[in-house]
Design an enzyme around this catalytic site. Structure first.
Site, mmCIF file in Angstrom:
data_model
loop_
_atom_site.group_PDB
_atom_site.id
_atom_site.type_symbol
_atom_site.label_atom_id
_atom_site.label_comp_id
_atom_site.label_asym_id
_atom_site.label_seq_id
_atom_site.Cartn_x
_atom_site.Cartn_y
_atom_site.Cartn_z
ATOM 1 N N CYS A 34 0.830 -1.211 0.099
ATOM 2 C CA CYS A 34 0.124 0.012 -0.079
ATOM 3 C C CYS A 34 1.100 1.410 -0.018
ATOM 4 O O CYS A 34 2.197 1.318 0.371
ATOM 5 C CB CYS A 34 -0.899 -0.102 1.331
ATOM 6 S SG CYS A 34 -1.943 -1.382 1.512
ATOM 7 N N ASP A 439 18.478 38.406 -12.727
ATOM 8 C CA ASP A 439 17.094 38.726 -13.165
ATOM 9 C C ASP A 439 16.571 39.936 -12.649
ATOM 10 O O ASP A 439 16.423 40.092 -11.519
ATOM 11 C CB ASP A 439 16.391 37.505 -13.010
ATOM 12 C CG ASP A 439 14.756 37.609 -13.765
ATOM 13 O OD1 ASP A 439 14.535 37.438 -14.824
ATOM 14 O OD2 ASP A 439 14.021 38.043 -12.937
#
Length: 490
Positions: A34, A439
């Site tokens: 699981c 930037d």
């Protein structure tokens, strides 16, 4: 993590979905495996065993749980965070390399011997490349069985199985149901699937703030290849066996993915590329937890946690677009890219909405006349050099590429500066630590947040954000009020 027994037990007992995909829980009494968040009553710890991959659990003789469907959990975030051999191998396996080229082909792409690749995968994941590829084939088969009306024989070969017998045996072994039973179980109460189209739910680890993802994709969409329409991002896909189109729409607990493929063998690779594009295997708890330790960055994280790094479905395409977009506006970059698409892209036989072409390959652009590019001579030369480096293989940016080697090659190409190289590293290579201190948007956001505004000082300060500096960039960019930082309007 699977080796930390007590920690795994605590995750299973608390049904903690954050660990889905990190490890798998096998139950000795039921012979079922699981995901940690399985809704059933947790077994006794003495009956639990933990595995690092679904393939390892399958090899140990466990079958997948029918309730939690562990094979459909988000992938381990490690494979997109790391640049080592195992991570590169897992990205290539996810892209279907073993099915197309075999284990020798995988090893050749990685630059290692077959024995070295098998040894390292077995040591870390408990399964070799063939078993890992088999687990992926089983997952692809389940998706096709449950979401399409294709005949089972077509599904078997589309999923990569060599024979229908192997397909039947694998499905029964992994899911404890025959292919027909799996389709009947999934089809109860559902309308029949539309011919030629697959609708999937792409899971992710919560939280997820989708604004910067879809906002950026919509704002930079190249006409003919991409568009935002009807609340979804649409684009064409160039794939190993053919091509396709995809639409991706954010939902509260999943991304709705509608795929149309000319060859169903491309399904696993198409899903892998879409997940990579939207960074769906990221671990937001780890990322945001670290970034919150900076008091200047914490308010941005708390305002909209779970931001992802927009990436790409085609690294070569993105690199060319990044070079085209140097020193020009977003609108101008889109126009330049659209002209290349119209002149050199491959037209779709059946256009879908505004999707008319595949983006041209570097090979198709290798004979490009630089004079046809409406840009200064220096930038034209950079575009041509980049195209030739990609077409010749001198610059490798694929999912299995070596990040350090690719960065070094980018730095050697005249006309590609640090900003462009880091943007390519962030979105094409998928490096979570790529950083853009020069930037303009990052510098403006840094100043508003009272962070150091000069590139050198900001780089020194950002050392504390490693290895998640690419995510810090997303939070900084998204603090500005521009279209790329928010969900687009139709």
């Amino acid at each position: 993590m699977h080796t930390d027994f007590d920690r795994c037990v605590r995750a299973v007992q608390s049904k903690d979905a954050r660990f889905d995909g990190w490890f798998f829980t096998a139950v000795l009494t039921t012979r079922i495996y699981c995901r940690p968040s399985c809704p059933v009553v947790p077994p006794k710890p003495a009956n639990m065993r933990f595995y690092p991959s679904a393939a390892a659990a399958q090899q140990a003789g466990f079958r997948a749980c029918k309730r939690c469907r562990p094979d459909a959990s988000p992938g381990s975030p490690q494979w997109n965070e790391r640049a080592d051999l195992v991570a590169r191998a897992m990205r290539l396996i996810g892209d279907g390399t073993v099915d197309r080229e075999g284990v020798p082909g995988l090893a050749a792409r990685l630059g290692y011997s077959t024995r070295q690749v098998e040894r390292q995968l077995l040591a870390e994941l408990g399964a070799g490349p063939l078993a890992l590829a088999r687990a992926q084939r089983a997952q692809t088969a389940r998706i096709l069985i449950e979401t399409s009306a294709l005949p089972m024989a077509d599904i078997a070969f589309a999923a990569g199985f060599a024979s229908i017998r192997t397909f039947n045996e694998t499905v029964r072994e992994v899911f404890a149901l025959t292919p027909t039973e799996l389709r009947e179980r999934a089809g109860r109460g559902k309308p029949p699937a539309a011919p030629g189209s697959l609708t999937l739910r792409l899971p992710f680890r919560a939280p997820l703030t989708p604004g910067n993802l879809f906002g950026l994709l919509a704002a930079t969409a190249v006409p003919g290849v991409e568009e935002w329409r009807d609340g979804a991002y649409h684009r064409t896909l160039r794939l190993p066996y053919g091509h396709g189109t995809v639409s991706l729409a954010p939902r509260p607990d999943h991304i709705e993915c509608r795929l149309s493929l000319t060859d169903q063998r491309d399904l696993a690779g198409a899903i892998s590329r879409c997940r990579r594009l939207l960074d769906l295997d990221a671990d937001p708890e780890a990322v945001d937890g670290l970034l919150r330790t900076d008091p200047r960055l914490a308010p941005l994280v708390d305002k909209a946690p779970g931001r992802r790094v927009p990436r790409t479905v085609d690294p070569e395409e993105f690199a060319l677009r990044a070079v085209l977009g140097q020193q020009v506006s977003t609108a101008a970059a889109r126009t330049l890219a659209a002209r290349l698409v119209t002149a050199h892209g491959e037209p779709l036989q059946t256009p879908v909405g505004g999707l008319t072409h595949l983006f041209p390959t570097s090979e198709a652009l290798a004979a490009l006349d630089p004079a046809a590019l409406a840009m200064p001579a220096g930038r034209r030369a950079t575009v041509v050099r980049t195209v030739r480096a990609l077409a010749s293989g001198e610059l490798a940016l694929g999912v299995g590429s070596d990040w350090g080697r690719a960065r070094a090659r980018l730095a050697e190409l005249p006309g590609i500066g640090p900003w462009t190289a880091e943007l390519i590293a962030m979105r094409a290579l998928g490096d979570p630590d790529a950083f853009l201190p020069t930037d303009l948007g990052v510098r403006r956001a840094a100043a508003r947040a009272e962070l150091p505004a000069t590139p050198a000082a900001l780089t020194r300060h950002a050392a504390a954000w490693r290895p998640w500096r690419a995510y810090a960039v997303q939070y900084l960019w998204s603090s500005d009020d521009h279209a790329a930082a928010r969900m687009p309007n139709d």
